[in-house]
Write a protein that holds these residues in place. Structure first.
Motif, PDB file in Angstrom:
ATOM      1  N   ARG A 100      -2.614 -16.445  -7.092  1.00 39.30           N
ATOM      2  CA  ARG A 100      -3.012 -15.324  -6.246  1.00 39.30           C
ATOM      3  C   ARG A 100      -2.661 -14.006  -6.939  1.00 39.30           C
ATOM      4  NH1 ARG A 100      -1.793 -19.600  -3.007  1.00 39.30           N
ATOM      5  NH2 ARG A 100      -2.961 -19.846  -1.066  1.00 39.30           N
ATOM      6  N   LEU A 101      -3.569 -13.040  -6.855  1.00 40.13           N
ATOM      7  CA  LEU A 101      -3.376 -11.744  -7.498  1.00 40.13           C
ATOM      8  C   LEU A 101      -3.745 -10.626  -6.528  1.00 40.13           C
ATOM      9  CD1 LEU A 101      -5.136 -12.543 -10.901  1.00 40.13           C
ATOM     10  CD2 LEU A 101      -2.665 -12.446 -10.517  1.00 40.13           C
ATOM     11  N   LYS A 102      -2.913  -9.594  -6.477  1.00 37.54           N
ATOM     12  CA  LYS A 102      -3.221  -8.375  -5.740  1.00 37.54           C
ATOM     13  C   LYS A 102      -3.481  -7.284  -6.779  1.00 37.54           C
ATOM     14  CE  LYS A 102      -1.347  -5.204  -2.216  1.00 37.54           C
ATOM     15  NZ  LYS A 102      -0.966  -3.990  -2.953  1.00 37.54           N
ATOM     16  N   VAL A 103      -4.578  -6.574  -6.637  1.00 37.31           N
ATOM     17  CA  VAL A 103      -4.989  -5.573  -7.621  1.00 37.31           C
ATOM     18  C   VAL A 103      -5.178  -4.233  -6.911  1.00 37.31           C
ATOM     19  CG1 VAL A 103      -6.655  -4.980  -9.421  1.00 37.31           C
ATOM     20  CG2 VAL A 103      -6.201  -7.396  -8.877  1.00 37.31           C
ATOM     21  N   ASP A 104      -4.467  -3.213  -7.380  1.00 36.82           N
ATOM     22  CA  ASP A 104      -4.597  -1.872  -6.832  1.00 36.82           C
ATOM     23  C   ASP A 104      -5.137  -0.934  -7.901  1.00 36.82           C
ATOM     24  OD1 ASP A 104      -3.362  -1.974  -4.053  1.00 36.82           O
ATOM     25  OD2 ASP A 104      -1.729  -2.825  -5.242  1.00 36.82           O
ATOM     26  N   GLU A 161      -8.530  -4.837 -15.898  1.00 38.65           N
ATOM     27  CA  GLU A 161      -8.089  -3.803 -16.841  1.00 38.65           C
ATOM     28  C   GLU A 161      -9.286  -3.072 -17.449  1.00 38.65           C
ATOM     29  OE1 GLU A 161      -5.882  -6.399 -19.309  1.00 38.65           O
ATOM     30  OE2 GLU A 161      -4.087  -6.382 -18.018  1.00 38.65           O
ATOM     31  N   ALA A 162     -10.344  -3.805 -17.762  1.00 36.55           N
ATOM     32  CA  ALA A 162     -11.550  -3.186 -18.307  1.00 36.55           C
ATOM     33  C   ALA A 162     -12.177  -2.232 -17.299  1.00 36.55           C
ATOM     34  CB  ALA A 162     -12.546  -4.262 -18.720  1.00 36.55           C
ATOM     35  N   ALA A 163     -12.182  -2.605 -16.018  1.00 37.61           N
ATOM     36  CA  ALA A 163     -12.749  -1.748 -14.983  1.00 37.61           C
ATOM     37  C   ALA A 163     -11.961  -0.452 -14.858  1.00 37.61           C
ATOM     38  CB  ALA A 163     -12.762  -2.495 -13.651  1.00 37.61           C
ATOM     39  N   ALA A 164     -10.652  -0.531 -14.978  1.00 36.24           N
ATOM     40  CA  ALA A 164      -9.835   0.682 -14.913  1.00 36.24           C
ATOM     41  C   ALA A 164     -10.146   1.624 -16.067  1.00 36.24           C
ATOM     42  CB  ALA A 164      -8.352   0.302 -14.915  1.00 36.24           C
ATOM     43  N   ILE A 165     -10.270   1.069 -17.262  1.00 37.93           N
ATOM     44  CA  ILE A 165     -10.587   1.899 -18.430  1.00 37.93           C
ATOM     45  C   ILE A 165     -11.939   2.567 -18.263  1.00 37.93           C
ATOM     46  CG2 ILE A 165     -11.102   1.823 -20.901  1.00 37.93           C
ATOM     47  CD1 ILE A 165      -9.044  -0.469 -21.108  1.00 37.93           C
ATOM     48  N   ALA A 166     -12.927   1.809 -17.814  1.00 40.30           N
ATOM     49  CA  ALA A 166     -14.289   2.333 -17.710  1.00 40.30           C
ATOM     50  C   ALA A 166     -14.412   3.448 -16.675  1.00 40.30           C
ATOM     51  CB  ALA A 166     -15.253   1.204 -17.374  1.00 40.30           C
ATOM     52  N   THR A 167     -13.580   3.425 -15.642  1.00 37.48           N
ATOM     53  CA  THR A 167     -13.692   4.414 -14.561  1.00 37.48           C
ATOM     54  C   THR A 167     -12.630   5.505 -14.640  1.00 37.48           C
ATOM     55  OG1 THR A 167     -12.324   2.997 -13.137  1.00 37.48           O
ATOM     56  CG2 THR A 167     -14.729   2.744 -12.979  1.00 37.48           C
ATOM     57  N   GLY A 168     -11.754   5.412 -15.615  1.00 33.33           N
ATOM     58  CA  GLY A 168     -10.699   6.409 -15.744  1.00 33.33           C
ATOM     59  C   GLY A 168      -9.597   6.267 -14.721  1.00 33.33           C
ATOM     60  N   CYS A 169      -9.517   5.123 -14.071  1.00 35.60           N
ATOM     61  CA  CYS A 169      -8.483   4.865 -13.074  1.00 35.60           C
ATOM     62  C   CYS A 169      -7.290   4.150 -13.711  1.00 35.60           C
ATOM     63  CB  CYS A 169      -9.047   4.019 -11.937  1.00 35.60           C
ATOM     64  SG  CYS A 169     -10.329   4.835 -10.962  1.00 35.60           S
ATOM     65  N   THR A 170      -6.234   4.070 -12.985  1.00 37.50           N
ATOM     66  CA  THR A 170      -5.129   3.213 -13.380  1.00 37.50           C
ATOM     67  C   THR A 170      -5.130   1.980 -12.484  1.00 37.50           C
ATOM     68  OG1 THR A 170      -3.588   4.385 -11.906  1.00 37.50           O
ATOM     69  CG2 THR A 170      -3.717   5.139 -14.204  1.00 37.50           C
ATOM     70  N   VAL A 171      -4.537   0.887 -12.974  1.00 40.60           N
ATOM     71  CA  VAL A 171      -4.553  -0.371 -12.230  1.00 40.60           C
ATOM     72  C   VAL A 171      -3.155  -0.970 -12.203  1.00 40.60           C
ATOM     73  CG1 VAL A 171      -5.190  -1.735 -14.275  1.00 40.60           C
ATOM     74  CG2 VAL A 171      -5.678  -2.626 -11.982  1.00 40.60           C
ATOM     75  N   LYS A 172      -2.804  -1.552 -11.070  1.00 38.36           N
ATOM     76  CA  LYS A 172      -1.565  -2.306 -10.911  1.00 38.36           C
ATOM     77  C   LYS A 172      -1.924  -3.705 -10.457  1.00 38.36           C
ATOM     78  CE  LYS A 172       2.763  -2.506  -8.279  1.00 38.36           C
ATOM     79  NZ  LYS A 172       3.554  -1.891  -7.171  1.00 38.36           N
ATOM     80  N   ILE A 173      -1.550  -4.710 -11.247  1.00 44.67           N
ATOM     81  CA  ILE A 173      -1.831  -6.108 -10.924  1.00 44.67           C
ATOM     82  C   ILE A 173      -0.525  -6.774 -10.516  1.00 44.67           C
ATOM     83  CG2 ILE A 173      -2.752  -8.302 -11.766  1.00 44.67           C
ATOM     84  CD1 ILE A 173      -4.321  -6.664 -13.859  1.00 44.67           C
ATOM     85  N   THR A 174      -0.466  -7.257  -9.293  1.00 44.96           N
ATOM     86  CA  THR A 174       0.753  -7.870  -8.762  1.00 44.96           C
ATOM     87  C   THR A 174       0.533  -9.362  -8.577  1.00 44.96           C
ATOM     88  OG1 THR A 174       1.247  -5.825  -7.561  1.00 44.96           O
ATOM     89  CG2 THR A 174       2.475  -7.814  -6.928  1.00 44.96           C
ATOM     90  N   PRO A 175       1.209 -10.193  -9.368  1.00 42.31           N
ATOM     91  CA  PRO A 175       1.056 -11.650  -9.179  1.00 42.31           C
ATOM     92  C   PRO A 175       1.609 -12.074  -7.826  1.00 42.31           C
ATOM     93  CG  PRO A 175       2.086 -11.122 -11.291  1.00 42.31           C
ATOM     94  CD  PRO A 175       2.100  -9.869 -10.477  1.00 42.31           C
ATOM     95  N   GLY A 176       0.886 -12.970  -7.177  1.00 42.46           N
ATOM     96  CA  GLY A 176       1.368 -13.548  -5.933  1.00 42.46           C
ATOM     97  C   GLY A 176       1.900 -14.948  -6.167  1.00 42.46           C
ATOM     98  N   SER A 177       1.983 -15.718  -5.101  1.00 42.07           N
ATOM     99  CA  SER A 177       2.497 -17.085  -5.200  1.00 42.07           C
ATOM    100  C   SER A 177       1.545 -17.971  -5.981  1.00 42.07           C
ATOM    101  CB  SER A 177       2.705 -17.669  -3.802  1.00 42.07           C
ATOM    102  OG  SER A 177       3.603 -16.886  -3.056  1.00 42.07           O
ATOM    103  N   ILE A 178       2.103 -18.934  -6.686  1.00 40.22           N
ATOM    104  CA  ILE A 178       1.320 -19.918  -7.418  1.00 40.22           C
ATOM    105  C   ILE A 178       1.374 -21.239  -6.655  1.00 40.22           C
ATOM    106  CG2 ILE A 178       1.144 -21.261  -9.552  1.00 40.22           C
ATOM    107  CD1 ILE A 178       2.292 -18.855 -11.023  1.00 40.22           C
ATOM    108  N   GLY A 179       0.207 -21.781  -6.366  1.00 40.70           N
ATOM    109  CA  GLY A 179       0.126 -23.073  -5.694  1.00 40.70           C
ATOM    110  C   GLY A 179      -0.215 -24.167  -6.684  1.00 40.70           C
ATOM    111  N   ASN A 180       0.623 -25.187  -6.731  1.00 38.28           N
ATOM    112  CA  ASN A 180       0.376 -26.304  -7.652  1.00 38.28           C
ATOM    113  C   ASN A 180      -0.672 -27.252  -7.105  1.00 38.28           C
ATOM    114  OD1 ASN A 180       3.890 -26.252  -7.970  1.00 38.28           O
ATOM    115  ND2 ASN A 180       2.491 -25.524  -9.541  1.00 38.28           N
TER     116      ASN A 180
END
Length: 422
Positions: free
Chosen positions: A188-192, A278-297
């Motif tokens: 799971r990933l949360k992206v801001d 990360e590519a989307a952030a570069i293309a739009t001039g934004c910054t991005v924060k990717i927060t890993p969530g829980s991993i389900g096996n």
């Protein structure tokens, strides 16, 4: 083409049963008698536990604890225990309760809940009737739908002392079948995305558009899917705060699930998905924060427990498959199965075309008489497996090394095992 799935009102015969004896038919007789006598009350319990979302299962908690206390269990919080005699082994059972937003019990947790109760009560009945020492621990597990409730309970020690743990899950499948498929691991990933507001008509060039970043990231992942394996999944949604048509949005948030047959593969594909953000952030001039969530096996179906389930099912109830069940979904019980001997069969219920899990049609399917009868059947088989754990020391001796072998295989397929495990 013949439809292999179990359909409502279709004339689909039961699979032919195998000949031969099952382990301790006297125990199985008590299990079947107990579940058949409880079935009207179990159906009532299934219908009384109206849909509640993850970690809000207050009414379900009260109804389940009241029910198991009436059956002679000691209930604290939502752990119900029964002990007979001195010593012996410990059988763990799980009951899920939570529903889905807007569509209710569209994953059949009403059936999973009463199955756990049925297994525990049937084991208790056999222990009393045949004077079998041991302990049954029925654990009510909240928040499976995205909340990783079982992992939280594991961290708090709720599974300590169990020799094995059992549960089941409904899904589409062939008529009267029980599945020993695995499931997909999930990351799971949360992206801001963070940008800069501007007047969308007067001076849009002054803004950095975080909504554009989310749209571009979503599109990037869509293009990536052509290059990932067909057994992998990447799916997500996005939203934002204080958006308006005349303002360049300065924020957006995405929630993503990345799934694959093994934890190693899910982590590898997740790394490729992160590059899309990360590519989307570069293309739009934004910054991005990717927060890993829980991993389900992925699920590790204990081989020895599975063989015993297969034996009793094929001789008494129906057929076993390795394909259906929740093979393309995920469950927090996968994390439990990484850490202790476990079994989590799927069981088929009649479903309409296009009416699989997480649809309103499945909510309806999970409330039918046929679905409840299928639930009682798999519960009998699981209780039988559980009673063999309590009565056959040699069997349990074989079960535990089977977990180690499964772990060895998974270790070879898992990067950063400390991250992937509970």
């Amino acid at each position: 083409m013949t439809d292999v799935l179990w359909r409502p009102d279709a004339d689909q015969p039961r699979p032919a049963l195998e000949r031969g004896d099952v382990y301790r038919p006297d125990i199985l007789a008590e299990i079947e008698k107990s579940i058949e006598s409880l079935s009207p009350k179990l159906r009532e319990l299934s219908e009384k536990t109206h849909p509640e979302l993850k970690f809000e299962e207050h009414y379900a908690h009260d109804e389940y604890t009241k029910f198991v206390e009436e059956q002679g269990f000691v209930s604290t919080a939502w752990v119900a225990t029964y002990t007979h005699g001195q010593g012996g082994r410990v059988l763990g059972v799980n009951s899920e309760m939570d529903a889905l937003p807007g569509i209710g019990h569209a994953c059949g947790h009403n059936l999973i809940g009463i199955s756990g109760v049925a297994v525990a009560c049937a084991a208790k009945a056999a222990m009393e009737k045949l004077d079998i020492d041991g302990k049954v621990v029925l654990l009510g597990t909240p928040g499976e739908e995205g909340g990783f409730g079982k992992v939280r309970l594991w961290d708090k020690g709720a599974y300590e002392g169990m020799d094995v743990c059992l549960m089941c899950h409904p899904a589409p499948g062939p008529p009267h079948s029980i599945s020993l498929s695995s499931c997909l691991a999930v990351v799971r990933l949360k992206v801001d995305f963070f940008g800069h507001t501007a007047h969308a008509g007067l001076s849009p060039w002054e803004g950095q558009n975080a909504l554009d970043a989310a749209v571009l990231a979503y599109t990037n992942v869509g293009l990536l899917r052509q290059q990932i394996k067909p057994t992998h999944r990447a799916h997500g949604i996005f939203s934002g705060n204080d958006w308006a048509p005349n303002i360049i949005p300065d924020n957006s948030t995405m929630q993503w699930y990345v799934r694959a047959p093994t934890t190693k593969e899910a982590l590898e594909t997740a790394a490729r998905v992160k590059a899309c953000f990360e590519a989307a952030a570069i293309a739009t001039g934004c910054t991005v924060k990717i927060t890993p969530g829980s991993i389900g096996n992925e699920l590790v179906q204990n081989k020895v427990l599975g063989e015993e389930l297969t034996d009793v099912v094929r001789k008494r109830y129906g057929d076993i498959d390795q394909e259906w069940g929740i093979s393309s979904a995920s469950t927090d019980f996968g994390n439990i199965s990484y850490s202790m001997p476990s079994l989590h069969p799927g069981f088929s219920i009649p479903t309409s075309p296009g009416g699989g899990n997480h649809t309103r049609a499945f909510t309806d399917a999970a409330g039918t008489d046929a679905a409840h009868e299928a639930c009682y059947t798999v519960s009998k088989a699981l209780a039988h497996v559980g009673m063999k754990v309590l009565t056959d020391e040699a069997f349990l001796t074989r079960v535990k090394p089977s977990l180690v072998i499964g772990r060895d295989i998974l270790d070879a397929n898992t990067t950063n095992a400390g991250e992937a495990r509970i």
